[in-house]
Design an enzyme around this catalytic site. Structure first.
Site, PDB file in Angstrom:
ATOM      1  N   GLY A  36     -13.513 -10.209 -35.759  1.00 14.02           N
ATOM      2  CA  GLY A  36     -14.700  -9.439 -36.115  1.00 14.02           C
ATOM      3  C   GLY A  36     -15.645  -9.265 -34.934  1.00 14.02           C
ATOM      4  N   GLU A  57       4.905   6.018 -19.728  1.00 17.38           N
ATOM      5  CA  GLU A  57       5.618   7.287 -19.670  1.00 17.38           C
ATOM      6  C   GLU A  57       6.791   7.229 -18.687  1.00 17.38           C
ATOM      7  OE1 GLU A  57       1.917   7.528 -21.543  1.00 17.38           O
ATOM      8  OE2 GLU A  57       2.275   6.895 -19.476  1.00 17.38           O
ATOM      9  N   PHE A 112      -5.972   1.976  -5.517  1.00 14.79           N
ATOM     10  CA  PHE A 112      -5.540   1.000  -6.513  1.00 14.79           C
ATOM     11  C   PHE A 112      -4.573  -0.021  -5.913  1.00 14.79           C
ATOM     12  CE2 PHE A 112      -6.622   4.674  -9.330  1.00 14.79           C
ATOM     13  CZ  PHE A 112      -7.720   4.075  -9.925  1.00 14.79           C
ATOM     14  N   SER A 129       2.523   7.460 -10.019  1.00 11.19           N
ATOM     15  CA  SER A 129       3.882   7.333 -10.544  1.00 11.19           C
ATOM     16  C   SER A 129       4.886   8.067  -9.663  1.00 11.19           C
ATOM     17  CB  SER A 129       3.939   7.885 -11.973  1.00 11.19           C
ATOM     18  OG  SER A 129       3.140   7.100 -12.844  1.00 11.19           O
ATOM     19  N   GLU A 180       2.570  -0.668 -12.017  1.00 10.84           N
ATOM     20  CA  GLU A 180       3.995  -0.919 -11.768  1.00 10.84           C
ATOM     21  C   GLU A 180       4.898  -0.177 -12.759  1.00 10.84           C
ATOM     22  OE1 GLU A 180       5.470  -4.609 -10.438  1.00 10.84           O
ATOM     23  OE2 GLU A 180       3.523  -5.344  -9.771  1.00 10.84           O
ATOM     24  N   ALA A 201      -0.754  10.371  -5.586  1.00  6.75           N
ATOM     25  CA  ALA A 201       0.612   9.840  -5.647  1.00  6.75           C
ATOM     26  C   ALA A 201       0.587   8.457  -6.279  1.00  6.75           C
ATOM     27  CB  ALA A 201       1.229   9.769  -4.256  1.00  6.75           C
ATOM     28  N   GLU A 225      -1.539   6.557  -3.782  1.00  5.34           N
ATOM     29  CA  GLU A 225      -2.586   7.379  -3.199  1.00  5.34           C
ATOM     30  C   GLU A 225      -3.298   8.139  -4.311  1.00  5.34           C
ATOM     31  OE1 GLU A 225      -0.955   9.920  -0.204  1.00  5.34           O
ATOM     32  OE2 GLU A 225      -0.154   8.250   0.997  1.00  5.34           O
ATOM     33  N   ARG A 258     -12.672 -19.239 -41.074  1.00  2.00           N
ATOM     34  CA  ARG A 258     -13.663 -18.212 -41.411  1.00  2.00           C
ATOM     35  C   ARG A 258     -13.581 -17.922 -42.901  1.00  2.00           C
ATOM     36  NH1 ARG A 258     -17.822 -15.530 -42.167  1.00  2.00           N
ATOM     37  NH2 ARG A 258     -18.134 -13.419 -41.327  1.00  2.00           N
ATOM     38  N   ALA A 288       0.827  -1.204   0.000  1.00  2.00           N
ATOM     39  CA  ALA A 288       0.000   0.000   0.000  1.00  2.00           C
ATOM     40  C   ALA A 288       0.860   1.253   0.000  1.00  2.00           C
ATOM     41  CB  ALA A 288      -0.947  -0.009   1.204  1.00  2.00           C
TER      42      ALA A 288
END
Length: 383
Positions: free
Chosen positions: A333, A361, A159, A135, A357, A133, A130, A262, A127
């Site tokens: 499809g 970026e 999260f 990354s 994790e 908070a 936040e 298909r 944990a």
């Protein structure tokens, strides 16, 4: 230079492949049915039964040190195992493991937290994230203040994977000395609230309101929690794209089978250049991802600095897995868009790989910074 797997690596991979085919894959239709009904795909007792069945063959605590009853396998072997498990969307993991930072526990904490977690008697959660908070982990605002021999924690985490099921949390909070990690039992008074997401991942928000934790429950040293957090976050980023690798292999196999059967305008769609190019591009990207993952794992086994390689594997795996699953859905499809097939489920699941994790970026920032500061070279390890 030898690209062949060793006999041990081949045997381990093949055993896991067989276990997935015989024990896990047959559960897929029922897992899909349950998830369509908004139920857990795999109940806790079912997961435990599968784990114990695997333990009969020695698969318990894949990376847990042998002194704790685990297999103590290296990074390459673990990556091969994760890739095989990734070939099914059933949420299975081998038992007998604990978060890596729990090994920093003292003797008393080891008895109360580490050993019961390895045995499967307790469940933990990490944990730190936040609402403000994610990354930027240094931006956490949860606080812990001394009160006699105890600490009183206030704040909210969000999260948190496993937060709804955990009976204790490794919670990070600001103290006068810096960020500190605490082992906080649910019985101490914190509560969890489920967060509904687009995938089957079920994170939680954790709420701490004057939660009192004994001073003996500080993990590591007071003020040194951020170092522990970075050890947890960087413990194995190569394992996330390794699991995605297995999913991509299975998805492209499904796409090829569908393309062969298909028929449109008198011919199977496998004869269409557009379909062939999607399959070809996906196969090349899967092979590239395989080597990025295995190279990062190889560096880990050698004791080398693998952070750059892990960031590259995580970034490439997240981006390419999403491109591949999108192509596979397109090849299927309209049926690919339904919840009758697992394609759309993987579509939702793999999207998370670009966020948790370490976002895309953050990986790009890490890779570019390493190159620009001379910590890594464009020519790579073998250049």
């Amino acid at each position: 230079m030898d690209f062949a797997l060793s006999d041990e690596e081949t045997q381990v991979r093949d055993w896991v492949r067989t276990f997935v085919r015989k024990e896990i894959a047959p559960l897929e239709p029922e897992v899909l049915r349950r998830e369509r009904a908004h139920l857990p795909g795999l109940a806790a007792d079912e997961l435990r039964e599968l784990q114990l069945k695997a333990r009969e063959s020695g698969f318990w605590g894949v990376q847990t040190p042998e002194e704790y009853g685990g297999m103590g396998l290296g990074a390459v072997l673990t990556a091969l195992i994760e890739a095989e498990l990734g070939r099914s969307f059933v949420p299975f993991r081998f038992g007998g493991h604990a978060d890596n930072i729990l090994y920093y526990a003292n003797d008393e904490q080891r008895e109360r937290y580490l050993l019961p977690t390895i045995a499967g008697e307790r469940r933990s959660c990490f944990a730190i994230s936040e609402p403000g908070a994610g990354s930027d982990a240094r931006a956490i605002r949860a606080t812990a203040r001394r009160d006699g021999d105890d600490w009183v924690i206030n704040g909210e985490k969000t999260f948190i994977t496993g937060g709804n099921e955990a009976d204790f949390a490794m919670v990070f909070a600001r103290t006068d000395e810096g960020v500190t990690c605490f082992l906080a039992d649910r019985a101490d008074g914190w509560r969890s609230e489920p967060i509904d997401t687009m995938g089957e991942w079920g994170p939680a928000a954790l709420v701490f309101e004057d939660v009192r934790v004994p001073g003996a429950n500080v993990l590591g040293e007071v003020g040194k929690g951020f170092d522990l957090a970075m050890k947890w976050i960087g413990r194995g980023r190569y394992l996330l794209p390794a699991r995605a690798l297995g999913a991509c292999e299975r998805l492209v196999e499904m796409a090829m089978e569908h393309a062969r059967t298909r028929v449109t305008f008198g011919a199977p769609i496998a004869d269409r250049q557009a379909i062939q190019w999607m399959i070809a591009d996906s196969a090349v990207e899967i092979e590239a991802l395989r080597w990025l993952v295995l190279h990062a794992a190889w560096l880990v086994d050698r004791g080398a600095d693998s952070r750059h390689a892990q960031s590259m594997a995580k970034l490439y795996g997240g981006v390419k897995a999403n491109e591949i699953v999108d192509r596979v859905l397109q090849i299927h499809g309209g049926m690919g868009y339904t919840r009758e097939l697992p394609v759309e489920r993987w579509y939702r699941e793999l999207r998370l790989l670009r966020i948790y994790e370490g976002t895309d970026e953050i990986q790009r920032r890490t890779i570019a910074r390493n190159l620009l500061k001379g910590h890594a070279r464009v020519s790579g390890t073998l250049g």
